[in-house]
Scaffold this motif. Structure first.
Motif, mmCIF file in Angstrom:
data_model
loop_
_atom_site.group_PDB
_atom_site.id
_atom_site.type_symbol
_atom_site.label_atom_id
_atom_site.label_comp_id
_atom_site.label_asym_id
_atom_site.label_seq_id
_atom_site.Cartn_x
_atom_site.Cartn_y
_atom_site.Cartn_z
ATOM 1 N N SER A 1 -21.782 11.044 -24.913
ATOM 2 C CA SER A 1 -20.343 11.169 -25.173
ATOM 3 C C SER A 1 -20.046 12.429 -25.979
ATOM 4 C CB SER A 1 -19.813 9.932 -25.894
ATOM 5 O OG SER A 1 -20.264 9.865 -27.234
ATOM 6 N N VAL A 2 -20.923 12.758 -26.937
ATOM 7 C CA VAL A 2 -20.743 13.979 -27.724
ATOM 8 C C VAL A 2 -20.941 15.211 -26.836
ATOM 9 C CG1 VAL A 2 -21.622 15.362 -29.647
ATOM 10 C CG2 VAL A 2 -21.422 12.873 -29.880
ATOM 11 N N LEU A 3 -21.971 15.178 -26.011
ATOM 12 C CA LEU A 3 -22.247 16.310 -25.123
ATOM 13 C C LEU A 3 -21.081 16.529 -24.158
ATOM 14 C CD1 LEU A 3 -24.248 18.474 -24.213
ATOM 15 C CD2 LEU A 3 -25.285 16.760 -22.698
ATOM 16 N N HIS A 4 -20.522 15.444 -23.639
ATOM 17 C CA HIS A 4 -19.374 15.551 -22.727
ATOM 18 C C HIS A 4 -18.180 16.185 -23.449
ATOM 19 C CE1 HIS A 4 -16.613 14.536 -19.489
ATOM 20 N NE2 HIS A 4 -15.799 13.987 -20.390
ATOM 21 N N ALA A 5 -17.958 15.765 -24.701
ATOM 22 C CA ALA A 5 -16.853 16.331 -25.469
ATOM 23 C C ALA A 5 -17.059 17.825 -25.711
ATOM 24 C CB ALA A 5 -16.703 15.588 -26.791
ATOM 25 N N LEU A 6 -18.286 18.206 -25.994
ATOM 26 C CA LEU A 6 -18.584 19.620 -26.226
ATOM 27 C C LEU A 6 -18.276 20.466 -24.990
ATOM 28 C CD1 LEU A 6 -21.950 19.285 -28.186
ATOM 29 C CD2 LEU A 6 -19.851 20.336 -29.069
ATOM 30 N N ARG A 7 -18.451 19.862 -23.825
ATOM 31 C CA ARG A 7 -18.233 20.588 -22.571
ATOM 32 C C ARG A 7 -16.768 20.624 -22.154
ATOM 33 N NH1 ARG A 7 -23.262 17.745 -19.280
ATOM 34 N NH2 ARG A 7 -24.904 19.218 -19.925
ATOM 35 N N THR A 8 -15.989 19.677 -22.638
ATOM 36 C CA THR A 8 -14.630 19.526 -22.101
ATOM 37 C C THR A 8 -13.510 19.674 -23.128
ATOM 38 O OG1 THR A 8 -14.749 17.110 -22.391
ATOM 39 C CG2 THR A 8 -15.440 17.999 -20.260
ATOM 40 N N VAL A 9 -13.850 19.663 -24.423
ATOM 41 C CA VAL A 9 -12.822 19.693 -25.470
ATOM 42 C C VAL A 9 -12.961 20.974 -26.291
ATOM 43 C CG1 VAL A 9 -11.943 18.546 -27.537
ATOM 44 C CG2 VAL A 9 -12.758 17.164 -25.597
ATOM 45 N N SER A 10 -11.827 21.615 -26.547
ATOM 46 C CA SER A 10 -11.856 22.855 -27.327
ATOM 47 C C SER A 10 -11.375 22.661 -28.767
ATOM 48 C CB SER A 10 -10.987 23.924 -26.647
ATOM 49 O OG SER A 10 -9.647 23.455 -26.495
ATOM 50 N N ASP A 11 -10.661 21.593 -29.021
ATOM 51 C CA ASP A 11 -10.120 21.337 -30.354
ATOM 52 C C ASP A 11 -11.249 20.879 -31.284
ATOM 53 O OD1 ASP A 11 -8.895 20.272 -32.658
ATOM 54 O OD2 ASP A 11 -7.092 19.729 -31.533
ATOM 55 N N PRO A 12 -11.560 21.653 -32.329
ATOM 56 C CA PRO A 12 -12.670 21.294 -33.224
ATOM 57 C C PRO A 12 -12.444 19.973 -33.955
ATOM 58 C CG PRO A 12 -11.412 23.147 -34.112
ATOM 59 C CD PRO A 12 -10.950 22.948 -32.698
ATOM 60 N N LYS A 13 -11.193 19.617 -34.228
ATOM 61 C CA LYS A 13 -10.915 18.348 -34.904
ATOM 62 C C LYS A 13 -11.269 17.159 -34.011
ATOM 63 C CE LYS A 13 -7.308 19.968 -38.044
ATOM 64 N NZ LYS A 13 -5.896 19.795 -38.494
ATOM 65 N N ILE A 14 -10.989 17.302 -32.724
ATOM 66 C CA ILE A 14 -11.330 16.234 -31.782
ATOM 67 C C ILE A 14 -12.845 16.125 -31.635
ATOM 68 C CG2 ILE A 14 -11.174 15.466 -29.383
ATOM 69 C CD1 ILE A 14 -8.413 16.679 -29.243
ATOM 70 N N LEU A 15 -13.498 17.273 -31.570
ATOM 71 C CA LEU A 15 -14.960 17.269 -31.465
ATOM 72 C C LEU A 15 -15.595 16.590 -32.676
ATOM 73 C CD1 LEU A 15 -15.674 20.868 -30.102
ATOM 74 C CD2 LEU A 15 -16.002 18.704 -28.897
ATOM 75 N N GLU A 16 -15.066 16.912 -33.847
ATOM 76 C CA GLU A 16 -15.585 16.299 -35.062
ATOM 77 C C GLU A 16 -15.358 14.794 -35.057
ATOM 78 O OE1 GLU A 16 -17.563 15.834 -38.530
ATOM 79 O OE2 GLU A 16 -17.470 17.586 -37.229
ATOM 80 N N SER A 17 -14.217 14.378 -34.525
ATOM 81 C CA SER A 17 -13.907 12.950 -34.442
ATOM 82 C C SER A 17 -14.868 12.230 -33.504
ATOM 83 C CB SER A 17 -12.464 12.761 -33.951
ATOM 84 O OG SER A 17 -12.165 11.394 -33.782
ATOM 85 N N VAL A 18 -15.195 12.873 -32.381
ATOM 86 C CA VAL A 18 -16.138 12.283 -31.422
ATOM 87 C C VAL A 18 -17.519 12.166 -32.052
ATOM 88 C CG1 VAL A 18 -17.315 12.594 -29.205
ATOM 89 C CG2 VAL A 18 -14.866 13.066 -29.397
ATOM 90 N N ARG A 19 -17.938 13.215 -32.755
ATOM 91 C CA ARG A 19 -19.244 13.179 -33.424
ATOM 92 C C ARG A 19 -19.281 12.060 -34.471
ATOM 93 N NH1 ARG A 19 -22.898 17.333 -32.884
ATOM 94 N NH2 ARG A 19 -22.163 19.328 -32.033
ATOM 95 N N PHE A 20 -18.227 11.959 -35.265
ATOM 96 C CA PHE A 20 -18.179 10.945 -36.315
ATOM 97 C C PHE A 20 -18.211 9.544 -35.719
ATOM 98 C CE2 PHE A 20 -15.768 8.058 -39.069
ATOM 99 C CZ PHE A 20 -16.506 8.155 -40.235
ATOM 100 N N SER A 21 -17.457 9.327 -34.625
ATOM 101 C CA SER A 21 -17.438 8.021 -33.965
ATOM 102 C C SER A 21 -18.821 7.655 -33.433
ATOM 103 C CB SER A 21 -16.427 8.036 -32.806
ATOM 104 O OG SER A 21 -16.470 6.829 -32.074
#
Length: 217
Positions: free
Chosen positions: A20-40
């Motif tokens: 899920s984190v890897l998918h977010a890294l590939r598809t999301v540009s907003d760093p706040k969203i990426l951080e949220s995915v990592r934290f989750s």
């Protein structure tokens, strides 16, 4: 190296969260969203291990430098030595779990990597039976039942993945007080035909354990 502490279904959940984190890294540009995915993802993994050492916690937490598929693959490979194998079991032990089956067909235990096993399951086409072996409460338990292929995909009650299923039905050993001598109750659910795939997919053992308890009492 510390003692193994990760069960197969927990490892599968860790893999899912890494994906899920890897998918977010590939598809999301907003760093706040990426951080949220990592934290989750880290929170869900941490919830699997409420009582772990600081060293184990450090191993489980992927650092923010993991950005590529290779990075995450190396992270998961580093966890593999910490996998708890399915307890060693012999063919004789399995036969004792199913004493009424004098001609019990067994899986080839030598071909199984028990690091990636939460439960053993196999079918006997000649008798239309499926067998499950699980380690519960410090001992092996066996569940035997009839299976009927439904010839379509749906969601397995064990791994909750969309797979080819069979209806697995077993006779419950639970008997109400004052039940008549001919009383019986069948317990059934839809289970993956391929036990190997089911073991690769399951991220929670509670549904399987609940089913086993409903059969063995």
């Amino acid at each position: 190296m510390c003692e193994p502490f990760i069960r197969n279904h927990q490892y599968n959940l860790i893999k899912n969260q890494a994906d899920s984190v890897l998918h977010a890294l590939r598809t999301v540009s907003d760093p706040k969203i990426l951080e949220s995915v990592r934290f989750s993802a880290q929170t869900k993994v941490a919830e699997l291990f409420p009582e772990i050492t600081d060293n184990q916690k450090t191993m489980l937490e992927p650092n923010s430098g993991l950005k590529t598929s290779d990075d995450f693959q190396k992270y998961l490979q580093a966890l593999e030595p910490n996998l708890i194998e399915f307890p060693q079991i012999t063919e004789n032990q399995i036969r004792k779990l199913f004493p009424k089956n004098k001609k019990l067909k067994l899986p080839d235990l030598a071909q199984i990597d028990f690091r990636y096993v939460s439960f053993l399951s196999w079918t006997d086409i000649s008798t239309n039976k499926m067998f499950i072996v699980y380690h519960l409460g410090g001992q092996f338990v066996g569940v035997e039942g009839r299976y009927t292929a439904i010839n379509k995909k749906s969601y397995c009650f064990v791994c909750n993945r969309y797979e080819e299923l069979a209806l697995f039905s077993a006779i419950s050993k639970k008997r109400p007080a004052h039940a008549s001598s001919d009383y019986y109750k069948s317990v059934g659910n839809y289970l993956c035909m391929n036990g190997h795939e089911c073991n690769k997919n399951m991220t929670d053992a509670s549904s399987l354990e609940k089913f086993i308890h409903s059969v063995i009492g």
